[in-house]
Scaffold this motif. Structure first.
Motif, PDB file in Angstrom:
ATOM      1  N   PRO A   1     -46.535   2.065  11.812  1.00  0.00           N
ATOM      2  CA  PRO A   1     -45.824   1.609  10.605  1.00  0.00           C
ATOM      3  C   PRO A   1     -46.817   1.357   9.478  1.00  0.00           C
ATOM      4  N   GLN A   2     -46.381   1.611   8.255  1.00  0.00           N
ATOM      5  CA  GLN A   2     -47.228   1.384   7.093  1.00  0.00           C
ATOM      6  C   GLN A   2     -46.487   0.549   6.070  1.00  0.00           C
ATOM      7  N   VAL A   3     -47.245  -0.292   5.373  1.00  0.00           N
ATOM      8  CA  VAL A   3     -46.707  -1.120   4.301  1.00  0.00           C
ATOM      9  C   VAL A   3     -47.418  -0.742   3.017  1.00  0.00           C
ATOM     10  N   LEU A   4     -46.660  -0.630   1.950  1.00  0.00           N
ATOM     11  CA  LEU A   4     -47.211  -0.300   0.647  1.00  0.00           C
ATOM     12  C   LEU A   4     -47.058  -1.507  -0.269  1.00  0.00           C
ATOM     13  N   ILE A   5     -48.162  -1.976  -0.825  1.00  0.00           N
ATOM     14  CA  ILE A   5     -48.136  -2.981  -1.883  1.00  0.00           C
ATOM     15  C   ILE A   5     -48.971  -2.382  -3.006  1.00  0.00           C
ATOM     16  N   HIS A   6     -48.313  -2.061  -4.099  1.00  0.00           N
ATOM     17  CA  HIS A   6     -48.982  -1.328  -5.174  1.00  0.00           C
ATOM     18  C   HIS A   6     -48.795  -2.045  -6.500  1.00  0.00           C
ATOM     19  N   TRP A   7     -49.893  -2.309  -7.197  1.00  0.00           N
ATOM     20  CA  TRP A   7     -49.855  -2.837  -8.553  1.00  0.00           C
ATOM     21  C   TRP A   7     -50.273  -1.727  -9.487  1.00  0.00           C
ATOM     22  N   ASP A   8     -49.474  -1.462 -10.526  1.00  0.00           N
ATOM     23  CA  ASP A   8     -49.887  -0.457 -11.493  1.00  0.00           C
ATOM     24  C   ASP A   8     -50.761  -1.107 -12.565  1.00  0.00           C
ATOM     25  N   ALA A   9     -51.171  -0.330 -13.538  1.00  0.00           N
ATOM     26  CA  ALA A   9     -52.101  -0.808 -14.565  1.00  0.00           C
ATOM     27  C   ALA A   9     -51.523  -1.948 -15.401  1.00  0.00           C
ATOM     28  N   THR A  10     -50.195  -2.061 -15.448  1.00  0.00           N
ATOM     29  CA  THR A  10     -49.569  -3.125 -16.232  1.00  0.00           C
ATOM     30  C   THR A  10     -49.357  -4.391 -15.417  1.00  0.00           C
ATOM     31  N   GLY A  11     -49.674  -4.349 -14.131  1.00  0.00           N
ATOM     32  CA  GLY A  11     -49.478  -5.504 -13.274  1.00  0.00           C
ATOM     33  C   GLY A  11     -48.156  -5.511 -12.542  1.00  0.00           C
ATOM     34  N   MET A  12     -47.341  -4.469 -12.761  1.00  0.00           N
ATOM     35  CA  MET A  12     -46.067  -4.381 -12.055  1.00  0.00           C
ATOM     36  C   MET A  12     -46.329  -4.066 -10.583  1.00  0.00           C
ATOM     37  N   GLN A  13     -45.612  -4.754  -9.705  1.00  0.00           N
ATOM     38  CA  GLN A  13     -45.820  -4.559  -8.280  1.00  0.00           C
ATOM     39  C   GLN A  13     -44.632  -3.857  -7.644  1.00  0.00           C
ATOM     40  N   ARG A  14     -44.920  -2.942  -6.745  1.00  0.00           N
ATOM     41  CA  ARG A  14     -43.887  -2.308  -5.923  1.00  0.00           C
ATOM     42  C   ARG A  14     -44.280  -2.538  -4.468  1.00  0.00           C
ATOM     43  N   THR A  15     -43.306  -2.863  -3.657  1.00  0.00           N
ATOM     44  CA  THR A  15     -43.547  -3.097  -2.248  1.00  0.00           C
ATOM     45  C   THR A  15     -42.554  -2.282  -1.440  1.00  0.00           C
ATOM     46  N   GLY A  16     -43.004  -1.720  -0.367  1.00  0.00           N
ATOM     47  CA  GLY A  16     -42.117  -0.969   0.508  1.00  0.00           C
ATOM     48  C   GLY A  16     -42.778  -0.771   1.853  1.00  0.00           C
ATOM     49  N   ALA A  17     -42.066  -0.153   2.747  1.00  0.00           N
ATOM     50  CA  ALA A  17     -42.598   0.096   4.080  1.00  0.00           C
ATOM     51  C   ALA A  17     -41.941   1.336   4.653  1.00  0.00           C
ATOM     52  N   THR A  18     -42.599   1.898   5.656  1.00  0.00           N
ATOM     53  CA  THR A  18     -42.008   3.036   6.334  1.00  0.00           C
ATOM     54  C   THR A  18     -40.854   2.562   7.207  1.00  0.00           C
ATOM     55  N   GLU A  19     -40.073   3.504   7.680  1.00  0.00           N
ATOM     56  CA  GLU A  19     -38.862   3.196   8.438  1.00  0.00           C
ATOM     57  C   GLU A  19     -39.152   2.295   9.635  1.00  0.00           C
ATOM     58  N   GLY A  20     -38.256   1.357   9.868  1.00  0.00           N
ATOM     59  CA  GLY A  20     -38.389   0.458  11.001  1.00  0.00           C
ATOM     60  C   GLY A  20     -39.207  -0.784  10.725  1.00  0.00           C
ATOM     61  N   VAL A  21     -39.659  -0.951   9.475  1.00  0.00           N
ATOM     62  CA  VAL A  21     -40.485  -2.105   9.109  1.00  0.00           C
ATOM     63  C   VAL A  21     -39.756  -2.896   8.032  1.00  0.00           C
ATOM     64  N   GLU A  22     -39.782  -4.207   8.162  1.00  0.00           N
ATOM     65  CA  GLU A  22     -39.204  -5.070   7.155  1.00  0.00           C
ATOM     66  C   GLU A  22     -40.329  -5.884   6.520  1.00  0.00           C
ATOM     67  N   VAL A  23     -40.386  -5.912   5.199  1.00  0.00           N
ATOM     68  CA  VAL A  23     -41.398  -6.668   4.474  1.00  0.00           C
ATOM     69  C   VAL A  23     -40.689  -7.796   3.728  1.00  0.00           C
ATOM     70  N   VAL A  24     -41.172  -9.009   3.902  1.00  0.00           N
ATOM     71  CA  VAL A  24     -40.630 -10.163   3.180  1.00  0.00           C
ATOM     72  C   VAL A  24     -41.783 -10.798   2.431  1.00  0.00           C
ATOM     73  N   TYR A  25     -41.600 -11.037   1.144  1.00  0.00           N
ATOM     74  CA  TYR A  25     -42.639 -11.717   0.387  1.00  0.00           C
ATOM     75  C   TYR A  25     -42.012 -12.714  -0.571  1.00  0.00           C
ATOM     76  N   VAL A  26     -42.788 -13.735  -0.896  1.00  0.00           N
ATOM     77  CA  VAL A  26     -42.308 -14.851  -1.706  1.00  0.00           C
ATOM     78  C   VAL A  26     -43.114 -14.897  -2.996  1.00  0.00           C
ATOM     79  N   ASP A  27     -42.430 -15.007  -4.113  1.00  0.00           N
ATOM     80  CA  ASP A  27     -43.091 -15.127  -5.415  1.00  0.00           C
ATOM     81  C   ASP A  27     -43.057 -16.593  -5.827  1.00  0.00           C
ATOM     82  N   GLU A  28     -44.180 -17.263  -5.708  1.00  0.00           N
ATOM     83  CA  GLU A  28     -44.252 -18.689  -6.035  1.00  0.00           C
ATOM     84  C   GLU A  28     -44.434 -18.950  -7.527  1.00  0.00           C
TER      85      GLU A  28
END
Length: 72
Positions: free
Chosen positions: A3-30
């Motif tokens: 399984p792979q997890v993607l956490i990507h920030w672009d040049a503007t600071g925008m974040q995209r998060t995802g994962a390959t099939e069968g994986v669940e990603v949970v994250y908290v923005d404090e």
């Protein structure tokens, strides 16, 4: 393939998060009141993770366009 997890920030600071099939990603923005929780179910492909990891594409949309359009 593992399984792979993607956490990507672009040049503007925008974040995209995802994962390959069968994986669940949970994250908290404090940074927001009452800790906003995001959940991402596995839906991206290993190909997308590899393309972004290569550094050849500026952001997720650029890599997706490569996959969809078959471009260089």
């Amino acid at each position: 393939m593992k399984p792979q997890v993607l956490i990507h920030w672009d040049a503007t600071g925008m974040q995209r998060t995802g994962a390959t099939e069968g994986v669940e990603v949970v994250y908290v923005d404090e940074r927001v009141p009452h800790d906003r929780v995001y959940r991402s179910m596995g839906s991206i492909t290993p190909e997308l993770v590899e393309l972004l990891a290569s550094g050849r594409f500026k952001d997720v949309d650029d890599a997706l366009n490569h996959i969809d359009g078959g471009g260089a």
